[in-house]
Write a protein that holds these residues in place. Sequence first.
Motif, mmCIF file in Angstrom:
data_model
loop_
_atom_site.group_PDB
_atom_site.id
_atom_site.type_symbol
_atom_site.label_atom_id
_atom_site.label_comp_id
_atom_site.label_asym_id
_atom_site.label_seq_id
_atom_site.Cartn_x
_atom_site.Cartn_y
_atom_site.Cartn_z
ATOM 1 N N SER A 2 0.824 -1.196 0.000
ATOM 2 C CA SER A 2 0.000 0.000 0.000
ATOM 3 C C SER A 2 0.862 1.252 0.000
ATOM 4 O O SER A 2 2.081 1.176 -0.162
ATOM 5 N N CYS A 17 -5.035 11.920 -6.695
ATOM 6 C CA CYS A 17 -6.451 11.517 -6.727
ATOM 7 C C CYS A 17 -6.893 11.345 -8.185
ATOM 8 O O CYS A 17 -7.678 10.459 -8.520
ATOM 9 N N CYS A 20 -4.866 7.799 -9.879
ATOM 10 C CA CYS A 20 -4.881 6.411 -9.387
ATOM 11 C C CYS A 20 -5.819 5.546 -10.238
ATOM 12 O O CYS A 20 -6.998 5.869 -10.381
ATOM 13 N N GLY A 22 -7.290 2.959 -9.635
ATOM 14 C CA GLY A 22 -8.382 2.339 -8.900
ATOM 15 C C GLY A 22 -9.283 3.355 -8.213
ATOM 16 O O GLY A 22 -10.129 2.968 -7.415
ATOM 17 N N ASN A 23 -9.080 4.629 -8.489
ATOM 18 C CA ASN A 23 -9.875 5.685 -7.832
ATOM 19 C C ASN A 23 -9.831 5.548 -6.309
ATOM 20 O O ASN A 23 -10.841 5.675 -5.632
ATOM 21 N N LEU A 24 -8.647 5.294 -5.775
ATOM 22 C CA LEU A 24 -8.559 4.983 -4.346
ATOM 23 C C LEU A 24 -8.248 6.189 -3.475
ATOM 24 O O LEU A 24 -8.412 6.137 -2.263
ATOM 25 N N ARG A 26 -8.713 10.142 -2.318
ATOM 26 C CA ARG A 26 -9.657 11.271 -2.316
ATOM 27 C C ARG A 26 -9.045 12.381 -1.485
ATOM 28 O O ARG A 26 -8.169 12.134 -0.674
ATOM 29 N N ARG A 36 -8.596 5.743 1.212
ATOM 30 C CA ARG A 36 -9.683 5.284 2.053
ATOM 31 C C ARG A 36 -9.506 3.821 2.447
ATOM 32 O O ARG A 36 -9.727 3.445 3.583
ATOM 33 N N ARG A 37 -9.110 2.998 1.483
ATOM 34 C CA ARG A 37 -8.942 1.575 1.792
ATOM 35 C C ARG A 37 -7.535 1.163 1.385
ATOM 36 O O ARG A 37 -7.282 0.893 0.211
ATOM 37 N N ARG A 38 -6.666 1.120 2.373
ATOM 38 C CA ARG A 38 -5.256 0.848 2.073
ATOM 39 C C ARG A 38 -5.075 -0.505 1.398
ATOM 40 O O ARG A 38 -4.179 -0.707 0.597
ATOM 41 N N GLN A 39 -5.940 -1.449 1.753
ATOM 42 C CA GLN A 39 -5.766 -2.802 1.230
ATOM 43 C C GLN A 39 -6.204 -2.928 -0.229
ATOM 44 O O GLN A 39 -6.056 -3.982 -0.826
ATOM 45 N N ASP A 40 -6.745 -1.856 -0.813
ATOM 46 C CA ASP A 40 -7.166 -1.934 -2.206
ATOM 47 C C ASP A 40 -6.087 -1.483 -3.187
ATOM 48 O O ASP A 40 -6.273 -1.516 -4.398
ATOM 49 N N CYS A 41 -4.955 -1.051 -2.657
ATOM 50 C CA CYS A 41 -3.877 -0.547 -3.521
ATOM 51 C C CYS A 41 -3.253 -1.688 -4.326
ATOM 52 O O CYS A 41 -2.969 -2.758 -3.809
ATOM 53 N N TRP A 42 -3.016 -1.418 -5.618
ATOM 54 C CA TRP A 42 -2.413 -2.421 -6.510
ATOM 55 C C TRP A 42 -0.887 -2.362 -6.457
ATOM 56 O O TRP A 42 -0.198 -3.305 -6.828
#
Lengths: 104, 577
Positions: A2, A17, A20, A22-24, A26, A36-42
């Motif tokens: 992340s 912003c 990204c 994944g639009n992760l 903001r 917002r969701r650290r675990q969604d990072c590629w």
Amino acid sequence: MSIRIETDRCSGCGRCCEVCPGNLIRRSADGKADIRRRQDCWGCTSCLKECKTGAILFYLGADIGGRGSVLSVSQKGDIKIWSVTDPGGNVQKIAVNSKESNQY
Amino acid sequence: MISMIQRHIDTDILIIGGGTAGCFAAITLGKEKEIRVLLAEKANIRRSGCLAAGVNALNAYITKGKTPQDYVDYARRDAAGIVREDLLFSMAERLNHAAEELERLGVVILKDKQGEYVARGDRNIKINGENIKPVLARAAAEQENVTVLNHVNITDYLVKDNRIYGACGFDVREEVFYEICAGAVICATGGAAGLYRPGHAGFSRHKMWYPPFNTGAGYAMGIRAGAEMTTFEMRFIALRCKDTIAPTGTIAQGAGARQINAYGEEYEEKYGLTTSQRVYGTVRENKEGRGPCYLKTKGIAEKQEQDLYKAYLNMAPSQYVRWVESGKGPAQENVEIEGTEPYIVGGHTASGYWVDGDRQTTIRGLFAAGDVAGGCPQKYVTGALAEGEIAAEAAYRYIKAEEKSKEISAGAAYPYSKAEGESKETSAADKKAEYEAYLSGEEALFTADDLEEAMQETMDRYAGGIGSGYGYRESGLKTAAEKIASIEKLSQKLHAADMDDLLRIYELKERLTVCQAVIAHLSARKETRWRGFGENLDYPQEDAAWEKYVNSRMENGTIRVFERELVKGGAAYEHTH
Ligand SMILES: Cc1cc2nc3c(=O)[nH]c(=O)nc-3n(C[C@H](O)[C@H](O)[C@H](O)COP(=O)(O)OP(=O)(O)OC[C@H]3O[C@@H](n4cnc5c(N)ncnc54)[C@H](O)[C@@H]3O)c2cc1C
Ligand code: SF4
Ligand code: SF4
């Protein structure tokens, strides 16, 4: 896997912003970037490359063997300088020229 | 009740997905100044899709002394025969042109003293691929007649009488609904990741090979609109560096490293050298207790190690972090390798839309290019560009022919919206109401994340994921189908607190639709053809009777599977719609 955003260095420009895939990221109420969701990072590092103030740091999750080092990048002309800083503060740098092809 | 702002756009050609194929389709259509082109992208074309982090090499190129037919033959052998030779050939003919275009736009390609591209192996050329996406994006945005609509997620086509007239979607940040009417649509949304439980399902769940943001939207829209699909049973499983899921080809081909097991034995030759056999070898060695497996890099020269560092920073930076923070680079320690969870990706295998030579799908006026288009594996970057170009040229011809037949001039509001006004309004309005229902309503029992986890567990366990060694059986697939159907039902009851939540709900819904197709296809092919990509445990052998395509179409909410004879040896397939 992340990123961490160092809010004191963030100017609130919004470039991360915007970019990204994944639009992760903001901007939060204070105008600073926030993931917002650290675990969604590629882990593509697009946001790091886009940030002019070096406010974004990239790290490997402990579940995939991360040991707390962070990666950052800065750019001078065609040269990208990548730095890995370990938890003890030791820094290792490597320069990559974007005009040079991979040898492999 | 939330009421979204509604925006209506008319355009001549709509491109959905501004990745590799989508950007190149836009660049190609930039030459046709009299038509309007709209490129809709869920993120921002600057760094969206597969190319976000950069790529390592151009994997599809006709090197000196080789011909496009050689490429076709290679891809056919690698896919054990289940390819469309007509599609492969028309792509292969344009690969080198695509590479030259990339160079012209600003991508650095390595050349020798004679000014020739330097080959890596038989089909690759060496580049600096770090900035390939910004380069393509800039060129697409610069076209005068192309409008880029970033941060708009498309969820559905607008189709009437099997003819497309647009699509609809929503802004991923603001409560805005988009209805886009177009004369033709090119779908370039890439493949599908995140269907199966990933190797690390916790914090690093998105550390996967294929972009977790390519959620199979294009497949799902097509399936729901009744388009014919092909070969979803040919999943792609990548052989990657353990944990970071970084590519192995760079080390294997670049530094000449061999695959070895825990005993130091080279095992590649034992299993065969097609892409799926390479994966199978590693899976097998592990299963039989000879793992872990590695790429033998220990002892490479320091210069080689430095070159590898740079190459990985140009495409997979996490592998570099891994090497540096462990204090052991590839010269000191072999690189452990493993197989990933399965993906559906028509640029590597052959899953996707069933298209004709123009890349037109079975829905009139809908074209598909890149990882979303089927029948044509081993596309990679240059093949996606080639298909983007083919689809763009064909879409242009299509709208010109339509204009002639309807006697209208370009620049007018698109005719279908008027001629078929009634039904158009209803279906777009239905969609808007569906989004609004998710945004209104009450907190639900489950979140999209909860259901995603349930879906991935189901696929992993019953449809041949990592957890079941990529093997599956009829009985398990039946269970998978039931469970996916019930998760799908639950997904209709989710709640979105904001547009970000709405995006995650639609990503889940797309994946669920693709899962249904994967399950139906896996159970239809009663043999095991690509062992590393999956084993049908009820039919563990290859069977010549299955030298045909498994295709499908959704009818009344269920997926009907049927077979088609192979298109080969210079024959071309055309639709008869
Ligand atoms: C990590 C990685 C490394 C690779 N390395 C190489 C390499 O070194 N050499 C090589 O030749 N090939 C490589 N490939 C393969 C190659 O990059 C792909 O095959 C090719 O880029 C696919 O192009 P595409 O246009 O089909 O998909 P993409 O480029 O992924 O484009 C799809 C686009 O659609 C957008 N999208 C998705 N859903 C929606 C929606 N609902 N609404 C709007 N937009 C949407 C996405 O955001 C994305 O921008 C690699 C692939 C990956 C994943
Ligand atoms: S790019 Fe950097 S400075 Fe700009 S908003 Fe993001 S973190 Fe802040
Ligand atoms: S590394 Fe990539 S995926 Fe992760 S937050 Fe940054 S831009 Fe998004």
